[in-house]
Design a protein around this motif. Structure first.
Motif, PDB file in Angstrom:
ATOM      1  N   UNK A  35      14.091   2.462   6.292  1.00 40.99           N
ATOM      2  CA  UNK A  35      15.199   1.993   5.452  1.00 40.99           C
ATOM      3  C   UNK A  35      16.452   2.817   5.690  1.00 40.99           C
ATOM      4  N   UNK A  36      16.283   4.120   5.936  1.00 48.50           N
ATOM      5  CA  UNK A  36      17.430   5.014   6.167  1.00 48.50           C
ATOM      6  C   UNK A  36      18.231   4.616   7.409  1.00 48.50           C
ATOM      7  N   UNK A  52       6.197   6.965   3.483  1.00 48.93           N
ATOM      8  CA  UNK A  52       7.023   7.883   4.277  1.00 48.93           C
ATOM      9  C   UNK A  52       7.719   7.137   5.419  1.00 48.93           C
ATOM     10  N   UNK A  53       6.931   6.383   6.188  1.00 46.68           N
ATOM     11  CA  UNK A  53       7.497   5.627   7.302  1.00 46.68           C
ATOM     12  C   UNK A  53       8.469   4.560   6.813  1.00 46.68           C
ATOM     13  N   UNK A  87       7.836  12.790  -4.486  1.00 52.15           N
ATOM     14  CA  UNK A  87       8.218  13.264  -3.149  1.00 52.15           C
ATOM     15  C   UNK A  87       9.354  12.443  -2.557  1.00 52.15           C
ATOM     16  N   UNK A  88       9.441  11.180  -2.935  1.00 52.49           N
ATOM     17  CA  UNK A  88      10.437  10.279  -2.358  1.00 52.49           C
ATOM     18  C   UNK A  88      11.496   9.836  -3.362  1.00 52.49           C
ATOM     19  N   UNK A  89      11.514  10.481  -4.529  1.00 50.84           N
ATOM     20  CA  UNK A  89      12.524  10.215  -5.565  1.00 50.84           C
ATOM     21  C   UNK A  89      12.620   8.732  -5.905  1.00 50.84           C
ATOM     22  N   UNK A 126       0.830  -1.214   0.000  1.00 49.02           N
ATOM     23  CA  UNK A 126       0.000   0.000   0.000  1.00 49.02           C
ATOM     24  C   UNK A 126       0.865   1.265   0.000  1.00 49.02           C
ATOM     25  N   UNK A 127       0.467   2.257  -0.762  1.00 45.34           N
ATOM     26  CA  UNK A 127       1.238   3.498  -0.864  1.00 45.34           C
ATOM     27  C   UNK A 127       1.205   4.318   0.417  1.00 45.34           C
ATOM     28  N   UNK A 128       0.228   4.062   1.280  1.00 46.78           N
ATOM     29  CA  UNK A 128       0.075   4.853   2.514  1.00 46.78           C
ATOM     30  C   UNK A 128       1.276   4.738   3.439  1.00 46.78           C
TER      31      UNK A 128
END
Length: 244
Positions: free
Chosen positions: A26-27, A20-21, A55-57, A15-17
């Motif tokens: 991963x970082x 961001x998290x 937004x997240x490249x 899911x795309x939701x």
């Protein structure tokens, strides 16, 4: 120096939701130098992904479904992963999918010396989970404690979404402590966490509602915990042992 990671996302299965998290998680493990998502972008169910890619490249890879019932996305992801492996440009891979079709890929990448992190939903089949060095359930990334605009702490974790600490989990922790214990039974908690991860790639204290392993060990109340001064720095070292 941060490890360079290739992040490959199965757009049909995630899911795309959570994006961001997921990228924040991963970082923690390295620098995502390659970020690709695979899917048939002519299909309406992938529309939500389009809004978050820029937004997240993340680079979208178009993959048409040539045959009814066959998943062309899986094949494209696997071929790209092998190309990236042989390019020697990364130190590890993050495979984002809940699909067991990537089990062999994860195994092959690890055979080549790559560190493989899997991210998927709790419905992910066991073979794919154990084929990874570490597997993170995407649901727990949404269940973080977030700070509100007024400075209040809002806990978003729902009790129904938190796994129970079963006797099996307690036995796993206990045996891991025993494996690493010195003559007095003490084991460094950092080593315990590392070995737990090797034994069970999807072991994560957040699955049980704890942000860290230390408070989880405290809550179980079957282990002793001791803080020791670290001669090399200001941080204290945490040691644990089984209660008799």
């Amino acid at each position: 120096m941060d490890k360079k990671l290739a992040v490959l996302i199965d757009g049909d299965n995630i899911p795309s939701a959570y994006i961001k998290e997921m990228m924040e998680e991963i970082a923690k493990y390295g620098n995502p130098t390659i970020k690709r998502i695979y899917g048939d972008w002519t299909k309406p169910h992938l529309v939500k992904w389009k809004n978050v890619l820029l937004e997240n490249a993340i680079n979208p890879i178009q993959q048409y479904g040539y045959t009814q019932g066959k998943n062309a996305t899986d094949s494209a992801m696997i071929i790209d992963a092998m190309d990236i492996l042989y390019s020697n440009k990364v130190d590890g891979f993050c495979l984002v999918s809940s699909d067991s079709d990537f089990t062999r890929l994860a195994t092959r990448l690890r055979e080549a010396g790559m560190n493989v992190i899997g991210i998927g939903e709790k419905k992910t089949p066991e073979p794919f989970i154990v084929a990874c060095d570490k597997f993170i359930y995407i649901e727990i990334l949404k269940n973080q404690i977030k700070e509100g605009e007024q400075g209040n702490i809002e806990k978003t974790t729902k009790k129904a979404e938190v796994d129970k600490i079963t006797p099996k989990v307690i036995r796993l922790i206990s045996s891991t402590i025993s494996d690493l214990a010195d003559e007095e039974g003490w084991a460094f908690l950092g080593d315990v966490g590392g070995l737990l991860q090797k034994k069970q790639p999807n072991f994560d204290s957040r699955n049980y509602g704890f942000q860290k392993l230390t408070p989880m060990i405290h809550a179980i109340n079957k282990f002793e915990i001791e803080s020791r001064e670290n001669q090399k720095g200001k941080f204290k070292l945490i040691y644990v042992r089984n209660k008799e």
